[in-house]
Design a protein around this motif. Structure first.
Motif, PDB file in Angstrom:
ATOM      1  N   VAL A 158       0.177  97.328 104.178  1.00  0.00           N
ATOM      2  CA  VAL A 158       0.719  98.687 104.227  1.00  0.00           C
ATOM      3  C   VAL A 158       1.523  99.021 102.975  1.00  0.00           C
ATOM      4  CG1 VAL A 158       0.783  98.638 106.739  1.00  0.00           C
ATOM      5  CG2 VAL A 158       2.839  98.022 105.480  1.00  0.00           C
ATOM      6  N   LYS A 159       1.539  98.065 102.019  1.00  0.00           N
ATOM      7  CA  LYS A 159       2.232  98.257 100.740  1.00  0.00           C
ATOM      8  C   LYS A 159       3.724  98.533 100.936  1.00  0.00           C
ATOM      9  CE  LYS A 159      -1.905  99.865  98.321  1.00  0.00           C
ATOM     10  NZ  LYS A 159      -2.526 100.935  97.510  1.00  0.00           N
ATOM     11  N   ALA A 160       4.362  97.630 101.657  1.00  0.00           N
ATOM     12  CA  ALA A 160       5.811  97.739 101.882  1.00  0.00           C
ATOM     13  C   ALA A 160       6.551  97.495 100.573  1.00  0.00           C
ATOM     14  CB  ALA A 160       6.253  96.730 102.935  1.00  0.00           C
ATOM     15  N   ASP A 161       7.771  98.013 100.487  1.00  0.00           N
ATOM     16  CA  ASP A 161       8.583  97.821  99.287  1.00  0.00           C
ATOM     17  C   ASP A 161       8.890  96.339  99.067  1.00  0.00           C
ATOM     18  OD1 ASP A 161       8.698 100.492  98.700  1.00  0.00           O
ATOM     19  OD2 ASP A 161      10.624 100.827  99.674  1.00  0.00           O
ATOM     20  N   ARG A 162       9.098  95.988  97.815  1.00  0.00           N
ATOM     21  CA  ARG A 162       9.411  94.610  97.430  1.00  0.00           C
ATOM     22  C   ARG A 162      10.604  94.049  98.213  1.00  0.00           C
ATOM     23  NH1 ARG A 162       9.133  91.652  92.486  1.00  0.00           N
ATOM     24  NH2 ARG A 162       7.979  93.365  91.552  1.00  0.00           N
TER      25      ARG A 162
END
Length: 311
Positions: free
Chosen positions: A72-76
């Protein structure tokens, strides 16, 4: 038993979830945007120390929450929090983050609306209730999406000093959304909020969110959270700017301490604005301006007193 801290982290990425059975929670899937919560996650680790997840609509699945965050391309920062909670050492590959940011293909500007577009009218009604003017819409290039991952959300872009898009946030204008906020995944340490609009020869105001900065109107930098990015810290500490106003929520005392300490030690003149339990976007421009004008200089003595209060 479900780890409450882990549940909170997952909900910060996916929005509110509903408990189903045996430690499972169901969420709305950000990959297929099904209208029902079809993404199910087992938040109680298996004997193999895995947390299986599966979307019953688009059939995407995995065995760990780290793999879910990647999908889901979560933040780093979410990976670091996950490692801390689970005691894992998942490594973050820079290639997992899309550093070339583009607005959603479904993005439509709010300043160019069709009179027959019902969803556009709802979007415009929402921003008006937030005190956003037609001038603000043009200035910040505010738009919205009708479909896709950011369906029924206001889009607020962020541009660097050269006018290049490097981030955007999305805020739902639905009455009872499953997830109020979303954002493109990128390295937030490399961005400065509304950098293209900042005059570094004048005092700046640091606030939490984009809507707060829009409400403040004058030289306001959204942190997109409660901490300063590395790029913003570097800019403030290396710049000749003297006066900085800090306007964070009362629940962000530890963040206030960290930011205030860094700025004071660098010789900056700091003012901490007391928000009286309201966000700048809630209190409006005139009320916030009054608080800024009446704020006192924040000294090392104040910093010490605040540390005692927190401890």
């Amino acid at each position: 038993m479900v780890n409450g801290i882990l549940l909170g982290l997952v909900q910060s990425v996916l929005g509110k979830g509903n408990a189903t059975s045996k430690g499972n929670y169901a969420f709305h899937c950000p990959l297929c945007n099904h209208r029902k919560p079809k993404l199910e996650i087992n938040l109680v680790p298996t004997t193999k120390n895995e947390n299986p997840w599966h979307c019953w609509a688009c059939d995407v699945k995995g065995k760990t929450i780290a793999s879910l965050f990647k999908s889901v391309k979560a933040d780093r920062e979410k990976y670091s929090e996950l490692n801390s909670i689970l005691g894992t050492t998942t490594k973050i590959d820079q290639s997992d983050f899309n550093l070339s940011v583009e607005l959603p293909k479904e993005y439509k500007p709010l300043y160019n609306l069709s009179k027959t577009d019902i969803i556009a009218k709802h979007a415009l009604s929402y921003v008006k209730k937030r005190g956003i003017t037609p001038t603000d819409i043009l200035k910040y290039q505010i738009g919205y999406c009708e479909i896709g991952r950011y369906a029924n959300k206001i889009i607020v872009p962020n541009y660097d000093a050269n006018g290049k898009l490097n981030y955007f946030i999305a805020r739902s204008f639905e009455k009872d959304p499953s997830r109020k906020y979303d954002a493109v995944s990128t390295d937030k340490n490399s961005i400065i909020g509304f950098e293209n609009l900042i005059n570094w020869n004048l005092p700046v105001i640091l606030c939490e969110g984009a809507f707060d900065a829009i409400a403040i109107k004058r030289n306001a930098i959204p942190l997109y959270g409660k901490t300063m990015s590395k790029q913003l810290t570097k800019k403030l500490l290396s710049n000749d700017i003297k006066d900085i106003y800090l306007a964070l929520d009362s629940d962000a005392l530890k963040s206030t301490l960290k930011i205030a300490g860094d700025l004071l030690h660098s010789g900056k003149r700091l003012h901490v604005v007391k928000l009286e339990g309201k966000d700048p976007s809630d209190m409006g421009f005139e009320h916030f301006t009054h608080l800024v004008q009446n704020s006192q200089e924040f000294t090392f003595s104040d910093l010490f007193s605040l540390k005692l209060e927190v401890n």
